[in-house]
Design an enzyme around this catalytic site. Structure first.
Site, PDB file in Angstrom:
ATOM      1  N   LYS A 271      -7.954  -9.716  15.053  1.00  0.00           N
ATOM      2  CA  LYS A 271      -7.152  -8.579  15.542  1.00  0.00           C
ATOM      3  C   LYS A 271      -7.224  -7.376  14.611  1.00  0.00           C
ATOM      4  CE  LYS A 271      -3.968  -9.193  12.404  1.00  0.00           C
ATOM      5  NZ  LYS A 271      -3.529  -8.234  11.372  1.00  0.00           N
TER       6      LYS A 271
ATOM      7  N   PHE B  70       2.128  -9.409   1.081  1.00  0.00           N
ATOM      8  CA  PHE B  70       2.429 -10.572   1.919  1.00  0.00           C
ATOM      9  C   PHE B  70       2.766 -11.807   1.076  1.00  0.00           C
ATOM     10  CE2 PHE B  70       1.456 -13.578   5.546  1.00  0.00           C
ATOM     11  CZ  PHE B  70       2.588 -13.208   6.244  1.00  0.00           C
TER      12      PHE B  70
ATOM     13  N   GLY C 287       0.019 -11.833  -5.574  1.00  0.00           N
ATOM     14  CA  GLY C 287       1.320 -11.151  -5.584  1.00  0.00           C
ATOM     15  C   GLY C 287       1.275  -9.774  -4.955  1.00  0.00           C
ATOM     16  N   GLY C 288       0.525  -9.640  -3.850  1.00  0.00           N
ATOM     17  CA  GLY C 288       0.558  -8.400  -3.084  1.00  0.00           C
ATOM     18  C   GLY C 288       1.733  -8.427  -2.121  1.00  0.00           C
TER      19      GLY C 288
ATOM     20  N   ASP D 105       0.237 -10.779  17.352  1.00  0.00           N
ATOM     21  CA  ASP D 105      -0.286 -10.033  16.200  1.00  0.00           C
ATOM     22  C   ASP D 105      -1.142  -8.851  16.656  1.00  0.00           C
ATOM     23  OD1 ASP D 105      -0.521  -9.489  13.550  1.00  0.00           O
ATOM     24  OD2 ASP D 105      -1.840 -11.172  13.067  1.00  0.00           O
TER      25      ASP D 105
ATOM     26  N   GLU E 194      -8.561  -5.867   5.861  1.00  0.00           N
ATOM     27  CA  GLU E 194      -9.671  -6.807   6.056  1.00  0.00           C
ATOM     28  C   GLU E 194     -10.608  -6.408   7.198  1.00  0.00           C
ATOM     29  OE1 GLU E 194     -10.224  -9.702   4.380  1.00  0.00           O
ATOM     30  OE2 GLU E 194      -8.332 -10.391   3.515  1.00  0.00           O
TER      31      GLU E 194
ATOM     32  N   ARG F 290      -2.304 -11.520 -11.367  1.00  0.00           N
ATOM     33  CA  ARG F 290      -3.196 -11.390 -12.531  1.00  0.00           C
ATOM     34  C   ARG F 290      -2.758 -10.284 -13.490  1.00  0.00           C
ATOM     35  NH1 ARG F 290      -8.464  -9.134  -9.187  1.00  0.00           N
ATOM     36  NH2 ARG F 290      -7.364  -7.455  -8.121  1.00  0.00           N
TER      37      ARG F 290
ATOM     38  N   ALA G 182       4.410  -7.108   6.417  1.00  0.00           N
ATOM     39  CA  ALA G 182       5.218  -7.495   5.251  1.00  0.00           C
ATOM     40  C   ALA G 182       6.409  -6.557   5.057  1.00  0.00           C
ATOM     41  CB  ALA G 182       4.330  -7.508   4.008  1.00  0.00           C
TER      42      ALA G 182
ATOM     43  N   TYR H 162       4.264  -3.185  -4.845  1.00  0.00           N
ATOM     44  CA  TYR H 162       3.932  -3.534  -3.456  1.00  0.00           C
ATOM     45  C   TYR H 162       5.121  -3.449  -2.509  1.00  0.00           C
ATOM     46  CZ  TYR H 162      -0.764  -4.908  -4.786  1.00  0.00           C
ATOM     47  OH  TYR H 162      -2.065  -4.882  -5.219  1.00  0.00           O
TER      48      TYR H 162
HETATM   49  N1  LIG Z   1       0.630  -7.220   4.219  1.00  0.00           N
HETATM   50  C1  LIG Z   1       0.833  -7.753   5.406  1.00  0.00           C
HETATM   51  O1  LIG Z   1       1.639  -7.257   6.221  1.00  0.00           O
HETATM   52  C2  LIG Z   1       0.104  -8.996   5.791  1.00  0.00           C
HETATM   53  C3  LIG Z   1      -1.045  -9.385   5.130  1.00  0.00           C
HETATM   54  N2  LIG Z   1      -1.706 -10.517   5.512  1.00  0.00           N
HETATM   55  C4  LIG Z   1      -2.931 -10.949   4.862  1.00  0.00           C
HETATM   56  O2  LIG Z   1      -2.631 -11.405   3.557  1.00  0.00           O
HETATM   57  C5  LIG Z   1      -3.771 -11.235   2.700  1.00  0.00           C
HETATM   58  C6  LIG Z   1      -3.288 -10.551   1.444  1.00  0.00           C
HETATM   59  O3  LIG Z   1      -2.848  -9.283   1.855  1.00  0.00           O
HETATM   60  P1  LIG Z   1      -1.698  -8.439   1.190  1.00  0.00           P
HETATM   61  O4  LIG Z   1      -0.752  -9.237   0.412  1.00  0.00           O
HETATM   62  O5  LIG Z   1      -1.170  -7.572   2.240  1.00  0.00           O
HETATM   63  O6  LIG Z   1      -2.628  -7.563   0.213  1.00  0.00           O
HETATM   64  P2  LIG Z   1      -2.237  -6.537  -0.866  1.00  0.00           P
HETATM   65  O7  LIG Z   1      -3.308  -5.517  -0.883  1.00  0.00           O
HETATM   66  O8  LIG Z   1      -0.825  -6.115  -0.688  1.00  0.00           O
HETATM   67  O9  LIG Z   1      -2.327  -7.419  -2.196  1.00  0.00           O
HETATM   68  C7  LIG Z   1      -3.445  -8.182  -2.531  1.00  0.00           C
HETATM   69  C8  LIG Z   1      -3.072  -9.031  -3.713  1.00  0.00           C
HETATM   70  O10 LIG Z   1      -4.150  -9.903  -4.031  1.00  0.00           O
HETATM   71  C9  LIG Z   1      -4.405  -9.793  -5.418  1.00  0.00           C
HETATM   72  N3  LIG Z   1      -5.789 -10.101  -5.713  1.00  0.00           N
HETATM   73  C10 LIG Z   1      -6.890  -9.544  -5.201  1.00  0.00           C
HETATM   74  N4  LIG Z   1      -7.979 -10.124  -5.709  1.00  0.00           N
HETATM   75  C11 LIG Z   1      -7.542 -11.060  -6.593  1.00  0.00           C
HETATM   76  C12 LIG Z   1      -8.186 -11.973  -7.457  1.00  0.00           C
HETATM   77  N5  LIG Z   1      -9.512 -12.063  -7.524  1.00  0.00           N
HETATM   78  N6  LIG Z   1      -7.419 -12.753  -8.229  1.00  0.00           N
HETATM   79  C13 LIG Z   1      -6.085 -12.662  -8.179  1.00  0.00           C
HETATM   80  N7  LIG Z   1      -5.407 -11.827  -7.376  1.00  0.00           N
HETATM   81  C14 LIG Z   1      -6.147 -11.037  -6.597  1.00  0.00           C
HETATM   82  C15 LIG Z   1      -4.054  -8.367  -5.770  1.00  0.00           C
HETATM   83  O11 LIG Z   1      -3.851  -8.260  -7.148  1.00  0.00           O
HETATM   84  P3  LIG Z   1      -3.751  -6.838  -7.892  1.00  0.00           P
HETATM   85  O12 LIG Z   1      -2.426  -6.260  -7.482  1.00  0.00           O
HETATM   86  O13 LIG Z   1      -3.835  -7.207  -9.339  1.00  0.00           O
HETATM   87  O14 LIG Z   1      -4.908  -6.013  -7.417  1.00  0.00           O
HETATM   88  C16 LIG Z   1      -2.782  -8.198  -4.953  1.00  0.00           C
HETATM   89  O15 LIG Z   1      -1.691  -8.757  -5.633  1.00  0.00           O
HETATM   90  C17 LIG Z   1      -4.785 -10.407   3.520  1.00  0.00           C
HETATM   91  O16 LIG Z   1      -5.773 -11.252   4.024  1.00  0.00           O
HETATM   92  C18 LIG Z   1      -3.951  -9.841   4.657  1.00  0.00           C
HETATM   93  O17 LIG Z   1      -4.725  -9.658   5.833  1.00  0.00           O
HETATM   94  C19 LIG Z   1      -1.223 -11.314   6.510  1.00  0.00           C
HETATM   95  C20 LIG Z   1      -0.075 -10.974   7.179  1.00  0.00           C
HETATM   96  C21 LIG Z   1       0.649  -9.781   6.886  1.00  0.00           C
HETATM   97  O1  LIG Z   2      -1.585  -8.840   9.637  1.00  0.00           O
HETATM   98  C1  LIG Z   2      -0.755  -7.978   9.573  1.00  0.00           C
HETATM   99  C2  LIG Z   2       0.459  -7.985  10.404  1.00  0.00           C
HETATM  100  O2  LIG Z   2       0.578  -9.165  11.136  1.00  0.00           O
HETATM  101  C3  LIG Z   2      -0.937  -6.847   8.627  1.00  0.00           C
HETATM  102  O3  LIG Z   2      -1.927  -6.021   9.111  1.00  0.00           O
HETATM  103  P1  LIG Z   2      -2.702  -5.037   8.129  1.00  0.00           P
HETATM  104  O4  LIG Z   2      -3.501  -5.886   7.194  1.00  0.00           O
HETATM  105  O5  LIG Z   2      -3.521  -4.177   9.038  1.00  0.00           O
HETATM  106  O6  LIG Z   2      -1.658  -4.238   7.385  1.00  0.00           O
END
Ligand SMILES: NC(=O)C1=CN([C@@H]2O[C@H](COP(=O)(O)OP(=O)(O)OC[C@H]3O[C@@H](n4cnc5c(N)ncnc54)[C@H](OP(=O)(O)O)[C@@H]3O)[C@@H](O)[C@H]2O)C=CC1
Ligand SMILES: O=C(CO)COP(=O)(O)O
Length: 338
Positions: A192, A15, A12-13, A245, A282, A35, A141, A52
């Protein structure tokens, strides 16, 4: 007539939340698994993930839970949106809770350390009987949450799966394209991030537009060359998961990886930058794994090596360009050259 799917999104981050909400807005019931109990309560009460995505209203079709059992019950599509470092642990935890027909879709843009595994490969290892797909592309996101039009590519080995995901996610403000090259699409999203760090660094140091154009284009060549060596289709890198991207993350301060580069370019030590991050980026982890994997595979990656030396061996940024034209890389667009 709308075919309604039952969907879970794990993570629940930013994305995971935005993708869950797109699906819910399209009329499908979605369960978002997090969590943190207080956050779950707040999401269900306020229809907002305030940590978030503050100010972003969530559709009533979206509910949140801390129970993996509840999230996985009766679903036919499962999205994984946890960082790559937690991906296997979460995949393993959910493996016994989903039926073999449930489609698994990775949203994660990273690589697992031992083995250089992509997320779809982890899914294959942990849930071998389930169909798999990935989604990638220029998808900050925060911009999707703000309602800006965006496009993504879904990739799997089946046109039918791509069609299902298209129908699930596509909307007026979110365009969904398909690809059969799952590995290439996934690799594009992961690689990327490394070059976004470099671009942020260049922006902080005022590289100028010519240098930025050079870096971006050579980054595309370098990541494509690596991907082709791994078995990906070079043409994939001309699409949303490649150029699309790469362009976005290499030019936007909304990208966490780009911001890391900017901070380092302004003179902040890497350890301090990472300690101040409250969201996942990442690229730092991927850089290390990519450098090691390129050496194993004998792929020439001067930008990866140069960035690694800047970050980990305090090499001056001007050294970045030293090794760029060595060997066969003096040819432009060599990764598609016959
Ligand atoms: N944000 C973006 O613009 C984009 C992100 N992505 C990719 O999506 C993936 C997730 O990124 P994003 O949503 O941005 O990350 P965030 O940092 O916004 O959130 C990460 C989420 O993962 C949860 N988490 C981490 N570890 C665990 C675990 N062991 N068990 C359960 N939950 C866990 C965190 O929980 P908690 O809050 O409790 O720490 C949090 O909710 C990454 O690989 C990123 O590269 C892809 C495209 C776009
Ligand atoms: O993948 C992403 C946009 O497409 C998000 O990039 P970041 O993880 O660098 O924020």
């Amino acid at each position: 007539m709308l075919h309604t799917h039952r969907v879970a999104v794990l993570g629940g981050g930013s994305f995971g939340t935005v993708i869950a909400n797109l699906i819910a807005t399209n009329g499908h019931p979605v369960c978002l698994w997090l969590r943190n109990e207080q956050r779950v309560e707040a999401i269900n009460r306020d229809h907002e993930n305030a940590e978030y995505l503050p100010g972003y209203s969530l559709d009533p079709h979206l509910c949140a839970t801390t129970s993996l059992e509840q999230a996985a019950a009766g679903i036919d599509i499962l999205f994984m949106a946890v960082p790559s470092a937690s991906f296997r642990e979460v995949a393993r935890a959910v493996a016994s809770l989903v039926s073999p027909g449930t489609l698994l879709v990775s949203l994660t843009k990273g690589v697992e350390a031992p083995g250089f595994y992509l997320m779809s490969e982890i899914l294959e290892q942990e849930l071998p009987d389930n169909p798999r797909a990935v989604l990638s592309g220029p998808n900050l996101a925060g911009e999707i949450a703000a309602g800006n039009i965006a496009g993504a590519v879904v990739a799997s080995r089946s046109e039918e799966i791509n069609g299902t995901l298209h129908d699930l996610l596509h909307g007026e403000r979110f365009l969904v394209y398909g690809s059969p090259d799952m590995y290439g699409v996934e690799l594009g999203g992961a690689l990327k991030n490394v070059y976004a760090i470099l671009a942020g660094l260049g922006a902080a140091l005022d590289f100028g537009e010519n240098t930025t154009g050079l870096l971006l284009t050579r980054a595309l060549s370098e990541m494509s060359r690596f991907a082709v060596q791994c078995g990906a289709n070079p043409m994939t890198f001309l699409g949303l998961a490649g150029v699309g991207d790469l362009f976005v993350t290499c030019s936007s301060p909304l990208s966490r990886n780009y911001r890391i580069g900017q901070a380092i370019g302004r003179g902040q030590p890497l350890a301090e930058v990472l300690a101040g991050m409250d969201q996942v980026a990442e690229g730092i982890n991927t850089l290390e794994l990519l450098k090691a994997q390129a050496e194993v595979r004998g792929v020439h990656m001067p930008l990866v090596n140069g960035l690694y030396d800047i970050l980990h061996h305090s090499r001056p940024v001007s050294d970045l360009f030293n090794d760029m034209m060595s060997r066969e890389q003096a040819q432009d667009v060599e990764f598609v050259a016959a």
